[in-house]
Design a protein around this motif. Structure first.
Motif, PDB file in Angstrom:
ATOM      1  N   GLY A  93      12.352  -0.870  -3.179  1.00 22.88           N
ATOM      2  CA  GLY A  93      12.115  -1.501  -1.882  1.00 22.88           C
ATOM      3  C   GLY A  93      10.784  -2.230  -1.929  1.00 22.88           C
ATOM      4  N   ASN A  94       9.863  -1.854  -1.034  1.00 23.63           N
ATOM      5  CA  ASN A  94       8.525  -2.455  -1.072  1.00 23.63           C
ATOM      6  C   ASN A  94       7.491  -1.476  -1.624  1.00 23.63           C
ATOM      7  OD1 ASN A  94       8.341  -0.752   1.133  1.00 23.63           O
ATOM      8  ND2 ASN A  94       7.271  -2.207   2.412  1.00 23.63           N
ATOM      9  N   ASN A  95       7.957  -0.430  -2.294  1.00 18.33           N
ATOM     10  CA  ASN A  95       7.091   0.562  -2.925  1.00 18.33           C
ATOM     11  C   ASN A  95       7.005   0.266  -4.425  1.00 18.33           C
ATOM     12  OD1 ASN A  95       5.551   2.915  -3.287  1.00 18.33           O
ATOM     13  ND2 ASN A  95       7.375   4.108  -3.737  1.00 18.33           N
ATOM     14  N   LEU A  96       5.809  -0.105  -4.885  1.00 17.76           N
ATOM     15  CA  LEU A  96       5.579  -0.471  -6.278  1.00 17.76           C
ATOM     16  C   LEU A  96       4.737   0.600  -6.955  1.00 17.76           C
ATOM     17  CD1 LEU A  96       5.593  -2.741  -8.553  1.00 17.76           C
ATOM     18  CD2 LEU A  96       3.357  -3.352  -7.631  1.00 17.76           C
ATOM     19  N   LYS A  97       5.145   0.978  -8.159  1.00 17.93           N
ATOM     20  CA  LYS A  97       4.352   1.898  -8.976  1.00 17.93           C
ATOM     21  C   LYS A  97       4.009   1.194 -10.280  1.00 17.93           C
ATOM     22  CE  LYS A  97       6.326   6.143  -7.173  1.00 17.93           C
ATOM     23  NZ  LYS A  97       7.141   7.333  -7.460  1.00 17.93           N
ATOM     24  N   THR A  98       2.759   1.387 -10.739  1.00 21.73           N
ATOM     25  CA  THR A  98       2.338   0.901 -12.049  1.00 21.73           C
ATOM     26  C   THR A  98       1.800   2.085 -12.838  1.00 21.73           C
ATOM     27  OG1 THR A  98       0.083   0.354 -11.348  1.00 21.73           O
ATOM     28  CG2 THR A  98       1.748  -1.390 -11.164  1.00 21.73           C
ATOM     29  N   PHE A 106       0.361   7.469 -12.119  1.00 21.48           N
ATOM     30  CA  PHE A 106       0.666   6.106 -11.681  1.00 21.48           C
ATOM     31  C   PHE A 106      -0.188   5.729 -10.481  1.00 21.48           C
ATOM     32  CE2 PHE A 106       3.634   9.037  -9.691  1.00 21.48           C
ATOM     33  CZ  PHE A 106       3.520   8.721  -8.341  1.00 21.48           C
ATOM     34  N   ASN A 107      -0.271   4.423 -10.252  1.00 18.80           N
ATOM     35  CA  ASN A 107      -0.837   3.870  -9.029  1.00 18.80           C
ATOM     36  C   ASN A 107       0.333   3.423  -8.177  1.00 18.80           C
ATOM     37  OD1 ASN A 107      -3.674   4.048  -9.545  1.00 18.80           O
ATOM     38  ND2 ASN A 107      -3.442   2.372 -11.003  1.00 18.80           N
ATOM     39  N   GLU A 108       0.223   3.631  -6.878  1.00 20.09           N
ATOM     40  CA  GLU A 108       1.302   3.278  -5.972  1.00 20.09           C
ATOM     41  C   GLU A 108       0.803   2.305  -4.912  1.00 20.09           C
ATOM     42  OE1 GLU A 108       4.941   5.640  -3.828  1.00 20.09           O
ATOM     43  OE2 GLU A 108       3.132   6.733  -4.331  1.00 20.09           O
ATOM     44  N   TYR A 109       1.592   1.282  -4.644  1.00 12.97           N
ATOM     45  CA  TYR A 109       1.219   0.226  -3.717  1.00 12.97           C
ATOM     46  C   TYR A 109       2.387  -0.123  -2.801  1.00 12.97           C
ATOM     47  CZ  TYR A 109      -2.296  -0.627  -7.349  1.00 12.97           C
ATOM     48  OH  TYR A 109      -3.303  -0.490  -8.267  1.00 12.97           O
ATOM     49  N   THR A 110       2.060  -0.719  -1.679  1.00 13.83           N
ATOM     50  CA  THR A 110       3.047  -1.408  -0.860  1.00 13.83           C
ATOM     51  C   THR A 110       2.947  -2.873  -1.262  1.00 13.83           C
ATOM     52  OG1 THR A 110       2.787   0.149   0.962  1.00 13.83           O
ATOM     53  CG2 THR A 110       3.752  -2.000   1.488  1.00 13.83           C
ATOM     54  N   ILE A 111       4.080  -3.483  -1.566  1.00 11.05           N
ATOM     55  CA  ILE A 111       4.091  -4.863  -2.034  1.00 11.05           C
ATOM     56  C   ILE A 111       4.668  -5.773  -0.951  1.00 11.05           C
ATOM     57  CG2 ILE A 111       6.314  -4.568  -3.203  1.00 11.05           C
ATOM     58  CD1 ILE A 111       5.356  -6.503  -5.357  1.00 11.05           C
ATOM     59  N   THR A 112       4.010  -6.912  -0.746  1.00  8.86           N
ATOM     60  CA  THR A 112       4.509  -7.919   0.191  1.00  8.86           C
ATOM     61  C   THR A 112       4.401  -9.292  -0.463  1.00  8.86           C
ATOM     62  OG1 THR A 112       2.326  -8.140   1.227  1.00  8.86           O
ATOM     63  CG2 THR A 112       3.882  -6.618   2.275  1.00  8.86           C
ATOM     64  N   PHE A 113       5.216 -10.211   0.016  1.00  3.96           N
ATOM     65  CA  PHE A 113       5.211 -11.582  -0.482  1.00  3.96           C
ATOM     66  C   PHE A 113       5.003 -12.535   0.687  1.00  3.96           C
ATOM     67  CE2 PHE A 113       7.780  -9.202  -3.489  1.00  3.96           C
ATOM     68  CZ  PHE A 113       7.305  -9.641  -4.703  1.00  3.96           C
ATOM     69  N   THR A 119       1.084  -9.531  -2.704  1.00  2.00           N
ATOM     70  CA  THR A 119      -0.045  -8.664  -2.374  1.00  2.00           C
ATOM     71  C   THR A 119       0.367  -7.205  -2.532  1.00  2.00           C
ATOM     72  OG1 THR A 119      -0.847 -10.307  -0.794  1.00  2.00           O
ATOM     73  CG2 THR A 119      -1.737  -8.078  -0.595  1.00  2.00           C
ATOM     74  N   TRP A 120      -0.491  -6.466  -3.237  1.00  2.00           N
ATOM     75  CA  TRP A 120      -0.299  -5.026  -3.408  1.00  2.00           C
ATOM     76  C   TRP A 120      -1.393  -4.333  -2.602  1.00  2.00           C
ATOM     77  CZ3 TRP A 120      -0.058  -4.102  -9.420  1.00  2.00           C
ATOM     78  CH2 TRP A 120       0.916  -4.933  -9.993  1.00  2.00           C
ATOM     79  N   THR A 121      -1.040  -3.338  -1.813  1.00  2.00           N
ATOM     80  CA  THR A 121      -2.047  -2.609  -1.050  1.00  2.00           C
ATOM     81  C   THR A 121      -1.808  -1.110  -1.133  1.00  2.00           C
ATOM     82  OG1 THR A 121      -0.733  -2.854   0.979  1.00  2.00           O
ATOM     83  CG2 THR A 121      -2.477  -4.459   0.628  1.00  2.00           C
ATOM     84  N   ASN A 122      -2.902  -0.385  -1.161  1.00  2.00           N
ATOM     85  CA  ASN A 122      -2.895   1.067  -0.969  1.00  2.00           C
ATOM     86  C   ASN A 122      -4.204   1.422  -0.268  1.00  2.00           C
ATOM     87  OD1 ASN A 122      -4.920   1.339  -2.965  1.00  2.00           O
ATOM     88  ND2 ASN A 122      -3.480   1.941  -4.559  1.00  2.00           N
ATOM     89  N   LYS A 123      -4.484   2.704  -0.107  1.00  2.00           N
ATOM     90  CA  LYS A 123      -5.674   3.090   0.655  1.00  2.00           C
ATOM     91  C   LYS A 123      -6.985   2.699  -0.029  1.00  2.00           C
ATOM     92  CE  LYS A 123      -5.799   7.865  -1.008  1.00  2.00           C
ATOM     93  NZ  LYS A 123      -7.096   7.989  -1.618  1.00  2.00           N
TER      94      LYS A 123
END
Length: 132
Positions: A93-98, A106-113, A119-123
């Protein structure tokens, strides 16, 4: 019949304009907060190592992230390639892990276009890429 034509048109438009992480991107900003002050770490990196302005991130369909440091010296490229050689991504979905550890860490982000930006965002940070 009109419904079928409308459905097909909407399907084609959605797929034509759908955003996708797969492809070549340039990182234009990485914001981190220190002492309640937001700092663009990407700008600081470019200042200390100008060659990194030309770095291309290739997000491949197999989940690998390949970085191309074409303008940097050989020692820097070798060091970065060792550090990032196993970097992977996965999207749900909009949950990205690297990860560089097969997702045991891993690092986890919310991804938007938006337009040609991803754009990747987390706290802790916000990372902005521009599609090439």
């Amino acid at each position: 019949m009109k419904n079928i034509v409308l459905f097909c048109t909407l399907f084609l438009l959605n797929n034509t304009f759908a955003q996708n992480i797969v492809g070549k991107w340039k990182c234009i900003a990485t914001y981190s907060s220190f002492d309640n002050k937001k700092t663009n770490m990407q700008a600081a990196l470019h200042q200390s190592r100008p060659c990194t302005k030309n770095t291309v991130f290739d997000f491949q369909s197999n989940g690998k992230i390949v970085r191309n440091y074409s303008a940097c010296d050989a020692k820097y490229i070798e060091t970065q390639n060792k550090f990032w050689k196993d970097q992977k991504w996965k999207l749900d979905g909009n949950n990205l892990k690297t990860s560089v550890t097969d997702f045991s860490l891993f690092n986890e982000y919310t991804i938007t276009f938006s337009g040609n930006k991803m754009t990747w965002t987390n706290k802790d940070e916000t990372i902005v890429y521009q599609k090439l």
